[in-house]
Design a protein around this motif. Sequence first.
Motif, PDB file in Angstrom:
ATOM      1  N   ASN A  67     -20.227  -7.552 -53.571  1.00 28.31           N
ATOM      2  CA  ASN A  67     -20.342  -8.268 -52.296  1.00 28.31           C
ATOM      3  C   ASN A  67     -19.058  -8.146 -51.477  1.00 28.31           C
ATOM      4  O   ASN A  67     -19.101  -7.996 -50.249  1.00 28.31           O
ATOM      5  CB  ASN A  67     -20.700  -9.733 -52.536  1.00 28.31           C
ATOM      6  CG  ASN A  67     -22.092  -9.901 -53.128  1.00 28.31           C
ATOM      7  OD1 ASN A  67     -22.956  -9.034 -52.971  1.00 28.31           O
ATOM      8  ND2 ASN A  67     -22.306 -11.006 -53.809  1.00 28.31           N
ATOM      9  N   LEU A  68     -17.921  -8.195 -52.152  1.00 33.06           N
ATOM     10  CA  LEU A  68     -16.636  -8.028 -51.456  1.00 33.06           C
ATOM     11  C   LEU A  68     -16.492  -6.623 -50.886  1.00 33.06           C
ATOM     12  O   LEU A  68     -16.107  -6.447 -49.728  1.00 33.06           O
ATOM     13  CB  LEU A  68     -15.469  -8.315 -52.413  1.00 33.06           C
ATOM     14  CG  LEU A  68     -15.307  -9.732 -52.933  1.00 33.06           C
ATOM     15  CD1 LEU A  68     -14.213  -9.796 -53.990  1.00 33.06           C
ATOM     16  CD2 LEU A  68     -15.011 -10.695 -51.812  1.00 33.06           C
ATOM     17  N   THR A  69     -16.801  -5.616 -51.702  1.00 30.53           N
ATOM     18  CA  THR A  69     -16.618  -4.240 -51.236  1.00 30.53           C
ATOM     19  C   THR A  69     -17.603  -3.881 -50.117  1.00 30.53           C
ATOM     20  O   THR A  69     -17.266  -3.090 -49.250  1.00 30.53           O
ATOM     21  CB  THR A  69     -16.722  -3.213 -52.393  1.00 30.53           C
ATOM     22  OG1 THR A  69     -18.001  -3.329 -53.030  1.00 30.53           O
ATOM     23  CG2 THR A  69     -15.598  -3.432 -53.405  1.00 30.53           C
ATOM     24  N   ASP A  70     -18.786  -4.477 -50.139  1.00 27.20           N
ATOM     25  CA  ASP A  70     -19.736  -4.252 -49.039  1.00 27.20           C
ATOM     26  C   ASP A  70     -19.118  -4.721 -47.713  1.00 27.20           C
ATOM     27  O   ASP A  70     -19.226  -4.030 -46.696  1.00 27.20           O
ATOM     28  CB  ASP A  70     -21.058  -4.987 -49.280  1.00 27.20           C
ATOM     29  CG  ASP A  70     -21.918  -4.332 -50.353  1.00 27.20           C
ATOM     30  OD1 ASP A  70     -21.615  -3.184 -50.769  1.00 27.20           O
ATOM     31  OD2 ASP A  70     -22.898  -4.983 -50.798  1.00 27.20           O
ATOM     32  N   ILE A  71     -18.461  -5.867 -47.742  1.00 22.61           N
ATOM     33  CA  ILE A  71     -17.813  -6.397 -46.533  1.00 22.61           C
ATOM     34  C   ILE A  71     -16.667  -5.480 -46.102  1.00 22.61           C
ATOM     35  O   ILE A  71     -16.547  -5.106 -44.931  1.00 22.61           O
ATOM     36  CB  ILE A  71     -17.296  -7.827 -46.782  1.00 22.61           C
ATOM     37  CG1 ILE A  71     -18.479  -8.780 -46.931  1.00 22.61           C
ATOM     38  CG2 ILE A  71     -16.357  -8.284 -45.666  1.00 22.61           C
ATOM     39  CD1 ILE A  71     -18.113 -10.135 -47.524  1.00 22.61           C
ATOM     40  N   ILE A  72     -15.838  -5.103 -47.058  1.00 23.44           N
ATOM     41  CA  ILE A  72     -14.666  -4.275 -46.747  1.00 23.44           C
ATOM     42  C   ILE A  72     -15.097  -2.895 -46.251  1.00 23.44           C
ATOM     43  O   ILE A  72     -14.539  -2.384 -45.279  1.00 23.44           O
ATOM     44  CB  ILE A  72     -13.747  -4.164 -47.989  1.00 23.44           C
ATOM     45  CG1 ILE A  72     -13.151  -5.554 -48.300  1.00 23.44           C
ATOM     46  CG2 ILE A  72     -12.645  -3.127 -47.771  1.00 23.44           C
ATOM     47  CD1 ILE A  72     -12.544  -5.662 -49.690  1.00 23.44           C
ATOM     48  N   ASP A  73     -16.096  -2.309 -46.899  1.00 26.89           N
ATOM     49  CA  ASP A  73     -16.549  -0.981 -46.494  1.00 26.89           C
ATOM     50  C   ASP A  73     -17.156  -0.989 -45.088  1.00 26.89           C
ATOM     51  O   ASP A  73     -17.106   0.013 -44.387  1.00 26.89           O
ATOM     52  CB  ASP A  73     -17.546  -0.421 -47.513  1.00 26.89           C
ATOM     53  CG  ASP A  73     -16.871  -0.053 -48.838  1.00 26.89           C
ATOM     54  OD1 ASP A  73     -15.623   0.029 -48.887  1.00 26.89           O
ATOM     55  OD2 ASP A  73     -17.604   0.107 -49.830  1.00 26.89           O
ATOM     56  N   ASN A  74     -17.710  -2.109 -44.674  1.00 30.71           N
ATOM     57  CA  ASN A  74     -18.235  -2.214 -43.319  1.00 30.71           C
ATOM     58  C   ASN A  74     -17.122  -2.310 -42.276  1.00 30.71           C
ATOM     59  O   ASN A  74     -17.356  -2.063 -41.098  1.00 30.71           O
ATOM     60  CB  ASN A  74     -19.165  -3.422 -43.179  1.00 30.71           C
ATOM     61  CG  ASN A  74     -20.538  -3.154 -43.752  1.00 30.71           C
ATOM     62  OD1 ASN A  74     -20.998  -2.014 -43.781  1.00 30.71           O
ATOM     63  ND2 ASN A  74     -21.185  -4.200 -44.233  1.00 30.71           N
TER      64      ASN A  74
END
Length: 189
Positions: A181-188
Amino acid sequence: MLNLVIFGPPGAGKGTQSAKLIEKYQLIHISTGDIFRAHIKGQTPLGQQVSQIIAEGNLVPDSITIAMLEEEVKKNPEAKGFIFDGFPRTVAQAEALDAFLEGVNTSISVVIALDVNEDELKARIAKRREISGRSDDDADKLVKRIDEYFTKTIHVLPYYEAQGKLSKVDGIGDIDTIFKNLTDIIDNY
């Protein structure tokens, strides 16, 4: 440059998730708690001062904390970015961090708040205290630190929300699911 602020009360999983984020994105982790503990362990003059402040359950003054953070950032001029863990804790600190980063031609990219309820926090810290023996996980100090977060530190979130940089993530559950969930936010970003 990718600069992250990881928010959450004591025991929310900031350190655990930061370690995984550092590995994935090759970031430098700046934890005010780690910096303070290193100074305390080294019995530096600053460490002695910080030790007294923390022993009383109070926050370290902005001037000391900001100077230490600036020193850490300047030590790493080739960094791909930083994770700020445990800082900022006040709007004044957030403004000072923004001003400092702007002065070195960068800014906070994303602010992620790990949401964890108080019962879960207490259970996690009791377990951490057994494993690590961290002195700042003392039960009385813990109550004060959690209260400090929910009465003071949490008020920094609207500052970043107004900048469009805040995302909230459920901090309860499987570590790898939280990380995704964290990496999804960061990758966006």
